[in-house]
Each structure stands twice: as structure tokens, then as C-alpha cells.
Design a protein around this motif. Sequence first.
Motif, PDB file in Angstrom:
ATOM      1  N   TYR A   1     -24.168  14.041 -25.498  1.00 13.58           N
ATOM      2  CA  TYR A   1     -23.915  12.536 -25.052  1.00 13.58           C
ATOM      3  C   TYR A   1     -24.721  12.107 -23.910  1.00 13.58           C
ATOM      4  O   TYR A   1     -24.688  11.536 -22.733  1.00 13.58           O
ATOM      5  CB  TYR A   1     -22.686  12.763 -24.215  1.00 13.58           C
ATOM      6  CG  TYR A   1     -21.182  12.792 -25.296  1.00 13.58           C
ATOM      7  CD1 TYR A   1     -20.844  13.933 -25.499  1.00 13.58           C
ATOM      8  CD2 TYR A   1     -20.798  11.477 -25.563  1.00 13.58           C
ATOM      9  CE1 TYR A   1     -19.442  14.053 -26.605  1.00 13.58           C
ATOM     10  CE2 TYR A   1     -19.744  11.544 -26.481  1.00 13.58           C
ATOM     11  CZ  TYR A   1     -19.114  12.727 -27.080  1.00 13.58           C
ATOM     12  OH  TYR A   1     -18.195  12.702 -27.730  1.00 13.58           O
ATOM     13  N   ASN A   2     -26.137  12.702 -24.092  1.00 13.64           N
ATOM     14  CA  ASN A   2     -27.180  12.326 -23.457  1.00 13.64           C
ATOM     15  C   ASN A   2     -27.680  10.868 -23.195  1.00 13.64           C
ATOM     16  O   ASN A   2     -28.147  10.573 -22.076  1.00 13.64           O
ATOM     17  CB  ASN A   2     -28.207  13.283 -23.585  1.00 13.64           C
ATOM     18  CG  ASN A   2     -28.252  14.507 -23.445  1.00 13.64           C
ATOM     19  OD1 ASN A   2     -27.299  15.016 -22.359  1.00 13.64           O
ATOM     20  ND2 ASN A   2     -28.825  15.365 -23.881  1.00 13.64           N
ATOM     21  N   LYS A   3     -27.794  10.412 -24.378  1.00 11.74           N
ATOM     22  CA  LYS A   3     -28.424   8.991 -24.378  1.00 11.74           C
ATOM     23  C   LYS A   3     -27.702   7.846 -25.114  1.00 11.74           C
ATOM     24  O   LYS A   3     -26.890   7.922 -25.802  1.00 11.74           O
ATOM     25  CB  LYS A   3     -29.681   9.126 -25.172  1.00 11.74           C
ATOM     26  CG  LYS A   3     -29.576   9.523 -26.763  1.00 11.74           C
ATOM     27  CD  LYS A   3     -30.846   9.676 -27.441  1.00 11.74           C
ATOM     28  CE  LYS A   3     -30.674  10.003 -28.874  1.00 11.74           C
ATOM     29  NZ  LYS A   3     -31.954  10.270 -29.518  1.00 11.74           N
ATOM     30  N   LEU A   4     -27.749   7.021 -24.283  1.00 11.51           N
ATOM     31  CA  LEU A   4     -27.251   5.552 -24.759  1.00 11.51           C
ATOM     32  C   LEU A   4     -28.081   5.070 -25.923  1.00 11.51           C
ATOM     33  O   LEU A   4     -29.523   4.931 -25.586  1.00 11.51           O
ATOM     34  CB  LEU A   4     -27.033   4.717 -23.770  1.00 11.51           C
ATOM     35  CG  LEU A   4     -25.866   4.766 -22.817  1.00 11.51           C
ATOM     36  CD1 LEU A   4     -25.740   4.103 -21.417  1.00 11.51           C
ATOM     37  CD2 LEU A   4     -24.439   4.522 -23.383  1.00 11.51           C
TER      38      LEU A   4
ATOM     39  N   PHE B   1     -29.169   1.476 -27.740  1.00  8.66           N
ATOM     40  CA  PHE B   1     -28.841   0.353 -27.470  1.00  8.66           C
ATOM     41  C   PHE B   1     -29.131  -0.595 -28.889  1.00  8.66           C
ATOM     42  O   PHE B   1     -30.331  -0.327 -29.374  1.00  8.66           O
ATOM     43  CB  PHE B   1     -29.729  -0.386 -26.125  1.00  8.66           C
ATOM     44  CG  PHE B   1     -29.028   0.033 -24.790  1.00  8.66           C
ATOM     45  CD1 PHE B   1     -29.571   1.258 -24.450  1.00  8.66           C
ATOM     46  CD2 PHE B   1     -28.116  -0.748 -24.241  1.00  8.66           C
ATOM     47  CE1 PHE B   1     -28.956   1.690 -23.056  1.00  8.66           C
ATOM     48  CE2 PHE B   1     -27.608  -0.599 -23.022  1.00  8.66           C
ATOM     49  CZ  PHE B   1     -28.036   0.688 -22.408  1.00  8.66           C
TER      50      PHE B   1
END
Lengths: 111, 116
Positions: free
Chosen positions: B101-104, B106
Motif C-alpha cells: 500500500y505504498n503508492k497511489l 493516479f
Amino acid sequence: ETGVTQSPTHLIKTRGQQVTLRCSSQSGHNTVSWYQQALGQGPQFIFQYYREEENGRGNFPPRFSGLQFPNYSSELNVNALELDDSALYLCASRFDREVAFFGQGTRLTVV
Amino acid sequence: AQSVSQHNHHVILSEAASLELGCNYSYGGTVNLFWYVQYPGQHLQLLLKYFSGDPLVKGIKGFEAEFIKSKFSFNLRKPSVQWSDTAEYFCAVTGALSGGYNKLIFGAGTRLAVHP
């Protein structure tokens, strides 16, 4: 107001130079991420630090590096700047898996 | 690779019109979904989020979004827009298999202009 502050707000550098961008995280947040937002695009994940260790990285070359300090402030360093590095650089902080809060960004222009 | 698609890059509406912005993601695992808004000259702000539970999520300023798992979609809606909704809207996803769940991740964003 998110409590995440970035400095400077604008910066102009010459190709080949090095730059350091700074971020002060919101109080209580232990995780900081950096994103690059090129014109007309969504933010792209650069890397993330958790308790001073990098624990995730996007598709960016090693000349993009960072640090997180014990007070959870952070730096993004970019060496050997290229014209394509011109973008808005965003810092986001959060506590563990909670929602990320973004700073206002640093607009970097490489000429 | 995980990706997020926003169908409309530019949307122009008159005040009081209804809004729906499309968002689709390509990912088969458990996801968290977000809509962020960026008003002119301001930072990215969270409009709403979906982690689990009721797939119809209500956010700030009268916005809502519906998570349809079978369609990998998370569309943003507002029944009646105002001039002050003029902004850029970003859909984002994070998940257990995207490197944690490190990065969003987009989408490219949708620029909304509301005319009085």
C-alpha cells in the motif's frame, strides 16, 4: 491547509545541475511519499520513506534519491537534471495506511 | 501493470448541471480507491475514499462515488455543480499487490470548468 509544507514553491535550474526539494510532514505522520506531476498528467510515484528507510520506489532512475529525517521531514534530491525533469513535485505524508495528505508542491523548471 | 483511466480530460458544464466523471482501474486484487481534487493554485485535497463496505461513498462538498467491482469502476458524481467546483479531479488507487500500500496510482485527471 494540510499541515504538509514544501519548499521552495518555485525553482529554476540549469540542465546538469543538482536540486534538493524539502518537505515537512504533518505532525504524527511516519510515512512520506514523493510524486512527480508533469504538465497535463496525474502524479507519478517516485518513492516512499517509512521511519527513515525507503520502502517503495517507482520507475525513476537512481539520480532521484531521498532522505527522511527523525522528525519525519524529508528531502528529494535530483542529480544531473534533464529538461524532462521539469514538473510539479509533490510530497505526501500519512500515518501507516491512512489517507495521504499532500503539500502544495514545488514547481521545478529545468532550462 | 496497474493503471487508472479517466475517460474525460476536459468537461465543461453550466451551474446546476449534473456531473459524472468516469474512472476505471486495471487491477484484480483488493484495492483502496480515492478521488482527489486540485483547485487552481492549491494542493491536492481528498474528496472521498473507498476502503471497504458500502460501495456508495459520500464525500465532501456534495460529491459521491460508486464502486462497481465487476466493472472495475469508481465514478464520481454530483447532482448539481457550482462555479466553485471548477478544478482538476484525479482518481487514484492503491492496493496490496502494487508494491504494497505504498503508492497511489493516479489517473491523468479531468479538468472541470463550470460556467455561471
